[in-house]
Design a protein around this motif. Sequence first.
Motif, PDB file in Angstrom:
ATOM      1  N   GLY A 118     -30.174  54.277 -17.031  1.00  0.00           N
ATOM      2  CA  GLY A 118     -30.845  54.870 -18.190  1.00  0.00           C
ATOM      3  C   GLY A 118     -31.645  53.913 -19.036  1.00  0.00           C
ATOM      4  O   GLY A 118     -32.062  54.278 -20.139  1.00  0.00           O
ATOM      5  N   LEU A 119     -31.898  52.702 -18.551  1.00  0.00           N
ATOM      6  CA  LEU A 119     -32.617  51.728 -19.372  1.00  0.00           C
ATOM      7  C   LEU A 119     -34.069  52.126 -19.636  1.00  0.00           C
ATOM      8  O   LEU A 119     -34.692  51.602 -20.567  1.00  0.00           O
ATOM      9  N   GLU A 120     -34.597  53.055 -18.846  1.00  0.00           N
ATOM     10  CA  GLU A 120     -35.957  53.518 -19.100  1.00  0.00           C
ATOM     11  C   GLU A 120     -36.073  54.232 -20.442  1.00  0.00           C
ATOM     12  O   GLU A 120     -37.174  54.392 -20.982  1.00  0.00           O
ATOM     13  N   GLU A 121     -34.934  54.641 -21.006  1.00  0.00           N
ATOM     14  CA  GLU A 121     -34.935  55.346 -22.290  1.00  0.00           C
ATOM     15  C   GLU A 121     -35.085  54.396 -23.483  1.00  0.00           C
ATOM     16  O   GLU A 121     -35.320  54.854 -24.605  1.00  0.00           O
ATOM     17  N   LEU A 122     -34.946  53.097 -23.241  1.00  0.00           N
ATOM     18  CA  LEU A 122     -34.958  52.137 -24.345  1.00  0.00           C
ATOM     19  C   LEU A 122     -36.323  51.492 -24.513  1.00  0.00           C
ATOM     20  O   LEU A 122     -36.998  51.180 -23.525  1.00  0.00           O
ATOM     21  N   PRO A 123     -36.737  51.215 -25.753  1.00  0.00           N
ATOM     22  CA  PRO A 123     -37.964  50.456 -25.996  1.00  0.00           C
ATOM     23  C   PRO A 123     -37.720  48.981 -25.681  1.00  0.00           C
ATOM     24  O   PRO A 123     -36.573  48.548 -25.555  1.00  0.00           O
ATOM     25  N   PRO A 124     -38.779  48.189 -25.551  1.00  0.00           N
ATOM     26  CA  PRO A 124     -38.600  46.759 -25.262  1.00  0.00           C
ATOM     27  C   PRO A 124     -37.718  46.046 -26.275  1.00  0.00           C
ATOM     28  O   PRO A 124     -36.918  45.181 -25.912  1.00  0.00           O
ATOM     29  N   THR A 125     -37.838  46.389 -27.539  1.00  0.00           N
ATOM     30  CA  THR A 125     -36.973  45.856 -28.595  1.00  0.00           C
ATOM     31  C   THR A 125     -36.698  46.978 -29.588  1.00  0.00           C
ATOM     32  O   THR A 125     -37.374  48.009 -29.581  1.00  0.00           O
ATOM     33  N   GLY A 126     -35.694  46.770 -30.438  1.00  0.00           N
ATOM     34  CA  GLY A 126     -35.413  47.731 -31.499  1.00  0.00           C
ATOM     35  C   GLY A 126     -34.147  48.539 -31.311  1.00  0.00           C
ATOM     36  O   GLY A 126     -33.686  49.173 -32.258  1.00  0.00           O
ATOM     37  N   ALA A 127     -33.574  48.532 -30.098  1.00  0.00           N
ATOM     38  CA  ALA A 127     -32.318  49.246 -29.860  1.00  0.00           C
ATOM     39  C   ALA A 127     -31.138  48.312 -30.116  1.00  0.00           C
ATOM     40  O   ALA A 127     -31.279  47.081 -30.135  1.00  0.00           O
ATOM     41  N   ARG A 128     -29.964  48.901 -30.301  1.00  0.00           N
ATOM     42  CA  ARG A 128     -28.711  48.156 -30.442  1.00  0.00           C
ATOM     43  C   ARG A 128     -27.809  48.540 -29.274  1.00  0.00           C
ATOM     44  O   ARG A 128     -27.646  49.716 -28.958  1.00  0.00           O
ATOM     45  N   PHE A 129     -27.202  47.539 -28.632  1.00  0.00           N
ATOM     46  CA  PHE A 129     -26.452  47.751 -27.395  1.00  0.00           C
ATOM     47  C   PHE A 129     -24.967  47.483 -27.595  1.00  0.00           C
ATOM     48  O   PHE A 129     -24.582  46.515 -28.264  1.00  0.00           O
ATOM     49  N   THR A 130     -24.134  48.338 -27.000  1.00  0.00           N
ATOM     50  CA  THR A 130     -22.679  48.180 -27.060  1.00  0.00           C
ATOM     51  C   THR A 130     -22.075  48.439 -25.686  1.00  0.00           C
ATOM     52  O   THR A 130     -22.458  49.412 -25.014  1.00  0.00           O
ATOM     53  N   TYR A 159     -23.712  51.950 -24.207  1.00  0.00           N
ATOM     54  CA  TYR A 159     -24.647  52.855 -24.852  1.00  0.00           C
ATOM     55  C   TYR A 159     -25.551  52.056 -25.782  1.00  0.00           C
ATOM     56  O   TYR A 159     -25.298  50.889 -26.088  1.00  0.00           O
ATOM     57  N   ALA A 160     -26.592  52.712 -26.235  1.00  0.00           N
ATOM     58  CA  ALA A 160     -27.509  52.083 -27.187  1.00  0.00           C
ATOM     59  C   ALA A 160     -27.842  53.082 -28.281  1.00  0.00           C
ATOM     60  O   ALA A 160     -27.780  54.298 -28.081  1.00  0.00           O
ATOM     61  N   THR A 161     -28.176  52.545 -29.454  1.00  0.00           N
ATOM     62  CA  THR A 161     -28.676  53.362 -30.548  1.00  0.00           C
ATOM     63  C   THR A 161     -30.015  52.797 -30.996  1.00  0.00           C
ATOM     64  O   THR A 161     -30.285  51.603 -30.834  1.00  0.00           O
ATOM     65  N   MET A 162     -30.842  53.680 -31.541  1.00  0.00           N
ATOM     66  CA  MET A 162     -32.131  53.237 -32.074  1.00  0.00           C
ATOM     67  C   MET A 162     -32.622  54.265 -33.077  1.00  0.00           C
ATOM     68  O   MET A 162     -32.216  55.433 -33.010  1.00  0.00           O
ATOM     69  N   PRO A 163     -33.457  53.862 -34.023  1.00  0.00           N
ATOM     70  CA  PRO A 163     -34.033  54.829 -34.945  1.00  0.00           C
ATOM     71  C   PRO A 163     -34.797  55.903 -34.188  1.00  0.00           C
ATOM     72  O   PRO A 163     -35.457  55.616 -33.188  1.00  0.00           O
ATOM     73  N   VAL A 164     -34.695  57.141 -34.628  1.00  0.00           N
ATOM     74  CA  VAL A 164     -35.356  58.250 -33.950  1.00  0.00           C
ATOM     75  C   VAL A 164     -36.850  58.004 -33.826  1.00  0.00           C
ATOM     76  O   VAL A 164     -37.455  58.256 -32.787  1.00  0.00           O
ATOM     77  N   GLU A 165     -37.467  57.485 -34.885  1.00  0.00           N
ATOM     78  CA  GLU A 165     -38.904  57.260 -34.851  1.00  0.00           C
ATOM     79  C   GLU A 165     -39.281  56.265 -33.759  1.00  0.00           C
ATOM     80  O   GLU A 165     -40.273  56.433 -33.047  1.00  0.00           O
ATOM     81  N   GLU A 166     -38.486  55.202 -33.595  1.00  0.00           N
ATOM     82  CA  GLU A 166     -38.781  54.201 -32.581  1.00  0.00           C
ATOM     83  C   GLU A 166     -38.577  54.773 -31.187  1.00  0.00           C
ATOM     84  O   GLU A 166     -39.335  54.483 -30.269  1.00  0.00           O
ATOM     85  N   ALA A 167     -37.556  55.611 -31.034  1.00  0.00           N
ATOM     86  CA  ALA A 167     -37.323  56.255 -29.739  1.00  0.00           C
ATOM     87  C   ALA A 167     -38.486  57.163 -29.372  1.00  0.00           C
ATOM     88  O   ALA A 167     -38.945  57.185 -28.228  1.00  0.00           O
ATOM     89  N   HIS A 168     -38.993  57.908 -30.356  1.00  0.00           N
ATOM     90  CA  HIS A 168     -40.128  58.799 -30.100  1.00  0.00           C
ATOM     91  C   HIS A 168     -41.368  58.000 -29.718  1.00  0.00           C
ATOM     92  O   HIS A 168     -42.106  58.386 -28.822  1.00  0.00           O
ATOM     93  N   ASP A 169     -41.617  56.879 -30.416  1.00  0.00           N
ATOM     94  CA  ASP A 169     -42.782  56.068 -30.091  1.00  0.00           C
ATOM     95  C   ASP A 169     -42.691  55.538 -28.662  1.00  0.00           C
ATOM     96  O   ASP A 169     -43.686  55.499 -27.938  1.00  0.00           O
ATOM     97  N   HIS A 170     -41.473  55.108 -28.243  1.00  0.00           N
ATOM     98  CA  HIS A 170     -41.304  54.600 -26.882  1.00  0.00           C
ATOM     99  C   HIS A 170     -41.531  55.698 -25.858  1.00  0.00           C
ATOM    100  O   HIS A 170     -42.241  55.512 -24.861  1.00  0.00           O
ATOM    101  N   ARG A 171     -40.955  56.864 -26.096  1.00  0.00           N
ATOM    102  CA  ARG A 171     -41.111  57.976 -25.150  1.00  0.00           C
ATOM    103  C   ARG A 171     -42.563  58.442 -25.084  1.00  0.00           C
ATOM    104  O   ARG A 171     -43.054  58.830 -24.025  1.00  0.00           O
ATOM    105  N   ARG A 172     -43.253  58.373 -26.221  1.00  0.00           N
ATOM    106  CA  ARG A 172     -44.656  58.760 -26.230  1.00  0.00           C
ATOM    107  C   ARG A 172     -45.501  57.756 -25.455  1.00  0.00           C
ATOM    108  O   ARG A 172     -46.379  58.121 -24.662  1.00  0.00           O
ATOM    109  N   SER A 173     -45.234  56.452 -25.649  1.00  0.00           N
ATOM    110  CA  SER A 173     -46.006  55.425 -24.941  1.00  0.00           C
ATOM    111  C   SER A 173     -45.746  55.463 -23.446  1.00  0.00           C
ATOM    112  O   SER A 173     -46.586  55.070 -22.648  1.00  0.00           O
TER     113      SER A 173
END
Length: 321
Positions: A269-281, A298-312
């Motif tokens: 599932g790493l394709e779901e993460l942006p290059p930076t900005g997520a937190r990993f546990t 798992y990872a967490t990230m701000p919703v806005e950053e996740a949307h920007d990554h998925r959009r790009s």
Amino acid sequence: MPLQYRAEFDAVVTFSNGGGLQTQGFRVDVPHADVTEAEISALFVSACRLLMVGSVELSNVRIFADPHLGTPAGPSDIRRRLRWVELSHVIEAGMITYPGLPTPVITPHLTREDSRGIYAEGTEFAMDVITMIGNTGTYLDSPFHRYADGADLAGIPLDRVADLPAVVVRTVGSGVRGVGVDALEDLDVAGRAVLLHTGGDVHWGTPAYAENAPFLTGAAAQSLVDRGAALVGIDAINIDDTSPDAAGARPAHSLLLGAGIPVVEHLTGLEELPPTGARFTAVPPRVVAFGTFTVRAYATMPVEEAHDHRRSAGWLPTEKA
């Protein structure tokens, strides 16, 4: 009155459609005293109603107790403003993680039917036994896995495996098996979880998963040690080359674990993460004299950053400024 907390900080924001802004001494409500910078960034973005945010860099962060009326994005909003991403494979009886290793066996210790004769009417439980090797599913290697005097699962500090800022290294589609030093250039890896997105997990559960699998080269592992990485993970069968050409050498394991850097293998599932900005546990249980065990990564990230990554990545339509 329950104790409440605020964060005060300076911030530099860049927008994905160009431009940016800076602020000094900004304050937002936060849910607890040990709030992470990713959480603060998400609250800040929500409080200011910012759109098309590319990145948020915080500095001079100060957390303090201070009952107050609150900002538009208060503590109750924090979980809604974070996206949670599963990075582990599901474990089930009979699954193969690594060819030649035993598969999990799940058997009942107490069935629901049998429990009805033990507990009060209408109360029933199931208790099961799972027998499995520590190298099952997505798992973490501690230094003890490689070195007899290395830290075991019980000895790994939480700050090495929990809520780490993540850096995703993408080599998927490159056709190159060995993730080398060149893939790590210009990346800030100090104190971070370095996650290797190779695409190897696409073959999970098939014989192809173990064939010509991606890996981290010894030179790249040494670079991560020298530059202070906190943890290294990969979405493939092994952090090292396990082909016959490697002749049993395990330089990445040896270098990383020798430096006290935990290794997480079989991510997905790493394709779901942006290059930076997520937190990993990826936290294992505290088992003494044990080197490797399954984790729920798992990872967490701000919703806005996740949307920007998925959009790009082409998964969401591009917003108009």
